[in-house]
Design a protein around this motif. Structure first.
Motif, short mmCIF file in Angstrom:
data_model
loop_
_atom_site.label_atom_id
_atom_site.label_comp_id
_atom_site.label_asym_id
_atom_site.label_seq_id
_atom_site.Cartn_x
_atom_site.Cartn_y
_atom_site.Cartn_z
N GLU A 1 -67.14 39.90 120.27
CA GLU A 1 -67.00 39.12 121.50
C GLU A 1 -67.80 37.83 121.36
OE1 GLU A 1 -67.77 39.35 126.36
OE2 GLU A 1 -68.31 41.04 125.06
N GLN A 2 -67.22 36.72 121.82
CA GLN A 2 -67.94 35.44 121.86
C GLN A 2 -68.84 35.47 123.10
OE1 GLN A 2 -67.86 33.40 119.48
NE2 GLN A 2 -68.50 31.38 120.15
N VAL A 3 -70.16 35.53 122.86
CA VAL A 3 -71.10 35.71 123.97
C VAL A 3 -71.77 34.42 124.40
CG1 VAL A 3 -71.54 38.11 123.36
CG2 VAL A 3 -72.93 36.31 122.32
N TYR B 1 -74.13 33.33 132.95
CA TYR B 1 -73.00 33.98 132.30
C TYR B 1 -73.47 35.19 131.50
CZ TYR B 1 -69.05 34.98 129.27
OH TYR B 1 -68.04 35.62 128.60
N LYS B 2 -72.79 36.31 131.67
CA LYS B 2 -73.10 37.51 130.92
C LYS B 2 -71.87 37.98 130.17
CE LYS B 2 -76.79 39.28 133.94
NZ LYS B 2 -77.22 40.39 134.81
N ALA B 3 -72.08 38.43 128.94
CA ALA B 3 -70.98 38.97 128.15
C ALA B 3 -70.42 40.22 128.82
CB ALA B 3 -71.45 39.27 126.73
N LEU C 1 -65.24 31.12 125.06
CA LEU C 1 -66.25 31.99 125.66
C LEU C 1 -65.56 33.18 126.32
CD1 LEU C 1 -69.27 32.30 126.23
CD2 LEU C 1 -68.91 31.09 128.38
N GLY C 2 -65.98 34.38 125.94
CA GLY C 2 -65.36 35.59 126.47
C GLY C 2 -64.23 36.13 125.62
N GLU C 3 -63.85 35.40 124.57
CA GLU C 3 -62.79 35.87 123.68
C GLU C 3 -63.28 37.10 122.91
OE1 GLU C 3 -60.19 34.10 119.92
OE2 GLU C 3 -60.99 32.72 121.43
#
Length: 805
Positions: free
Chosen positions: A516-518, A765-767, A497-499
């Motif tokens: 982006e992994q959202v 959680y937000k991208a 997550l977040g990558e």
């Protein structure tokens, strides 16, 4: 070919057989049962394969269901929520089976977004003939009684109701169930640490029942005390009434007496309701335990059968090749392994070696003194003395000068495939921790970026003045994104997550891309690419996958958008289902199936692409794709033909005057003159079979680059170790990263819970580089690029990036 696979595909039956409700036309050629099928127990996936492989459907009015039990039910075909089964709807429907039996009556059950069917209602206890998930299915109405349910090619049910009213009831129920299933899929955020039902669950159930029984006994005791004290209270009230008291007091005493009576009646009713609830729970718990035990036994038998089959298949393959698989640590294996294998089977492909089933107790580790050298079983002897470390360093030096053209060769690691895969049946693979042995050294974000390999098709489309011609190039680009999958049987790394992953080709090719992994559960990646040649491509893809023992289905969910700046033409489409066959035994192979509708939202032009599923019995070329480009009125202007792994051609359709004065399509020789090749696949690099069958673009994606964000996939340590051939270290590093991600998630959940208790607002959680908003065209909630990434890269300001590695 197994006998069960042949049952579903037989030539057209006698023309005199009648359909169950008057004899309509049979289903089209692209059919398919799915599940166990109607070929009888044990037919497995063959039902789907065989039924799909059939030729044209039976002629109108000439085919139908023969055999007993094909008459329509006397009183409709189903009910809603019957029998306390908890299903949204269940009842009889007619299902197309094959050309001999036609439509056969089956008992269908709609529950929890799944449509299952059985040969009879009594069969519900032990044997399900097939199940289709409505979340990824399309429901199509054919005529007054017929309708079709398909999930993109792997499963298709051709169904017939007894009447138009009954058909409408089913379609309405299915649409509602589908909407609910899609909503639950979008909102689900389940943990990846799923545990199978075990003895613990059974013990917990029994403990719950014991607690319930104890509480009911307590309530019964309280009820007895209430009755006792209530009687005493009424006696005292009666004594008060006998006394000479004012009339007003007697009236009050009567009211109190009546209320005491009502209180006793209510308490008795409550106790009776509790007792009924306990009896019901005990009755159903026995049924649940019985069903659970049966499912456990079935799974054990299935595992034993598949394991035995895998072993037998492996022995047969070894006997056929006349070669013995040497252990990795056998002296001399680096030099003689290739010679022994080749002596039995000539130029044996490396892919056969990689997919072989090794009946080993655990993953075989290579001795330290080998220094991670490549064995001679899958590389040339001339290069076998170069260590992977040295090779990678050499490539790193090359990368500084020009794009790399090779990566370290894939080591010949053997593993116990069965010990891992038997625990995956029926589960979503994104939630199962898998060793890197099944992976390729790229992440899903990099694999998504590979869609841009044939970006020049969009460059050419941007220059088209005719919107219909432009749509042809967009269709060719859509098909080209599947060309890299034909040999790529390894799975990419699931991004953290977040990558993120960037690809800056602005100078060389005029475009740059960011992924982006959202979301982690369900896994979702957002992608944005823009080109100075006049186009923008964006998408958010959620990957759902199911392993069913014999094959793996991968269903990408989400819409792809392509916008051309000069004309404002906005195209959208979705991806088809990818199926990986021969998961347990045999050589892995990949197929694409389903339909893609590409829509120009500005002009109304459409292109329908059909990915024809592979069939053992079809004479068509494998991996065939056909398409038609139509204007808003439905008139066909271009026909597309090709394969998703080789090329796509375009034919201009010129209407010609028919014999009766009407319009007809142009003749074959006339069409051939207008043929234009839209796209052709680039050849694979030299020795691609030793480098995971990567294309030229794929070989460059994981090359180290300076200045990228600290969350970039190139910096992921387990992926880098795996590419470098250090698989044991990569597996350990992969576990560390997953545990770190798990702890971060638990921390966010704890913060959310604390905020809820305190009544303070908490942002989920937000991208970082994408924001979730409603798309104005498709009306879907999707992640759209919000900008600032390339500006931050220019400043090297990465302070907002999370620490994920």
């Amino acid at each position: 070919m197994a006998a069960t696979e042949l049952r579903g595909v037989v030539g057209p039956g006698p023309a005199a057989i009648a359909a169950p409700s008057g004899g309509g036309a049979g289903p089209p050629a692209v059919g398919g049962g799915g599940g166990r099928g109607d070929a009888g127990p044990g037919s497995g996936v063959a039902g789907a394969t065989a039924a799909t492989a059939g030729g044209p459907g039976p002629g109108a009015g000439g085919v139908a269901a023969g055999g007993p039990g094909s008459a329509p039910p006397a009183a409709g075909s189903g009910g809603s929520g019957a029998g306390g089964s908890g299903s949204a709807r269940e009842g009889w429907l007619f299902k197309w089976t094959n050309y001999i039996k036609g439509y056969q009556r089956r008992w269908f059950v709609l529950s929890n977004g799944l449509l299952s069917y059985y040969r009879s209602k009594a069969e519900m206890r032990h044997t399900c003939r097939g199940t289709i998930n409505l979340a990824t299915a399309n429901i199509t109405v054919e005529d007054s009684c017929n309708f079709i349910i398909s999930n993109g090619g792997a499963q298709t049910y051709h169904l017939k109701a007894s009447s138009e009213v009954e058909r409408q009831r089913w379609v309405t129920a299915l649409e509602l169930a589908k909407a609910k299933a899609v909503k639950m899929l979008a909102e689900s955020d389940e943990s990846g640490d799923e545990e199978s039902v075990s003895q613990t669950d059974k013990t917990e159930l029994q403990n719950t029942l014991r607690t319930l029984s104890s509480k009911v006994e307590d309530l019964s005791t309280c009820n007895d005390l209430i009755a006792k004290h209530g009687t005493a209270l009424q006696r005292s009230l009666s004594e008060l009434e006998s006394l000479k008291l004012p009339a007003e007091s007697n009236e009050k005493i009567k009211q109190v007496n009546e209320r005491a009576t009502l209180f006793r009646i209510t308490s008795n009713a409550m106790i009776n309701a509790c007792r009924d609830f306990l009896m019901l729970a005990q009755t159903h718990s026995k049924k649940w335990q019985k069903s659970l035990q049966y499912e456990r036994d079935q799974r054990i038998r299935l595992e034993e059968t598949l394991e035995q089959l895998a072993k037998q298949h492996n022995h047969l393959e070894r006997a056929f090749r006349g070669a013995t698989v040497l252990p990795a640590n056998t002296p001399g294996s680096t030099g003689s392994g290739k010679e022994q294998c080749c002596s039995g089977k000539g130029d044996m492909s490396d892919e056969d070696d990689e997919n072989e089933f090794f009946d080993a107790p655990e993953i075989i580790t290579m001795p330290e003194n080998l220094g991670h050298k490549r064995t001679g079983s899958n590389i040339s002897g001339a290069s076998s003395d170069i260590s992977l470390d040295e090779q990678y360093k050499h490539q790193l030096e090359e990368t500084k000068k020009e794009k790399r053209t090779r990566i370290p060769y894939k080591p010949n690691y053997s593993l116990n495939l069965w010990s891992i895969m038997k625990n995956c049946i029926g589960k979503e693979l994104s939630k199962i921790p898998m060793p890197v042995n099944f992976n390729e050294p790229l992440s899903m974000l990099q694999r998504l970026t590979e869609d841009l390999e044939y970006h020049e098709l969009l460059d050419r489309a941007a220059k088209c003045e005719n919107s219909l011609e432009q749509l042809c190039y967009v269709a060719a680009f859509t098909v080209s994104s599947y060309s890299t999958t034909v040999f790529r049987t390894s799975k990419p790394f699931n991004p953290l997550l977040g990558e993120t992953f960037e690809l800056d080709r602005l100078e060389e090719n005029g475009y740059r891309s960011l992924c982006e992994q959202v979301s982690h559960h369900p896994p979702a990646a957002a992608h944005h690419a823009e080109s100075k040649n006049g186009w923008t491509l964006r998408q958010e893809i959620k990957i759902t996958s199911k392993f069913r023992g014999k094959y793996l289905s991968i269903m990408p969910l989400g819409t792809i958008h392509c916008i051309f700046h000069a004309t404002g033409h906005h195209y959208t489409w979705k991806k088809v289902t990818t199926t990986v066959h021969n998961i347990i035994v045999g050589k892995l192979w990949i197929d694409q199936s389903g339909e893609i509708d590409i829509v120009n939202h500005k002009t109304g032009d459409k292109c329908n692409l059909k990915f024809v599923p592979y069939s053992y019995f079809s004479r068509d070329v494998a991996r065939k794709v056909t398409g038609e480009v139509t204007d808003p009125s439905g008139k066909v202007h271009f026909a597309l033909l090709g394969t998703w792994d080789e090329k796509m051609d375009c034919f201009k359709v010129q209407p010609a005057s028919g014999e009766n004065g009407g319009d007809a399509r142009q003749r074959g020789h006339e069409a051939e003159e207008s043929r234009v090749m839209l796209w052709k696949r680039n050849p694979l690099p030299k020795n691609a079979e030793n480098m995971y069958y990567f294309s030229e673009l794929a070989l460059t994606l994981n090359a180290w680059e300076g200045g990228t964000a600290p969350t970039d996939s190139r910096l992921r340590p387990d992926q880098r170790l795996m590419e470098n051939g250090r698989w044991d270290e990569a597996n350990a590093e992969k576990q560390r990263l997953e545990e770190k991600q798990r702890l971060s998630r638990k921390k966010r959940e704890a913060e959310a819970m604390k905020a809820t208790e305190d009544g303070t607002p908490y942002d989920p959680y937000k991208a970082l580089w994408f924001e979730r908003k409603k798309d104005p065209v498709t009306k879907e909630l999707t992640h759209v690029y919000r900008g600032e990434y390339w500006e931050c890269k220019e400043k090297q300001d990465w302070g907002s990036c999370p620490d994920i590695f």
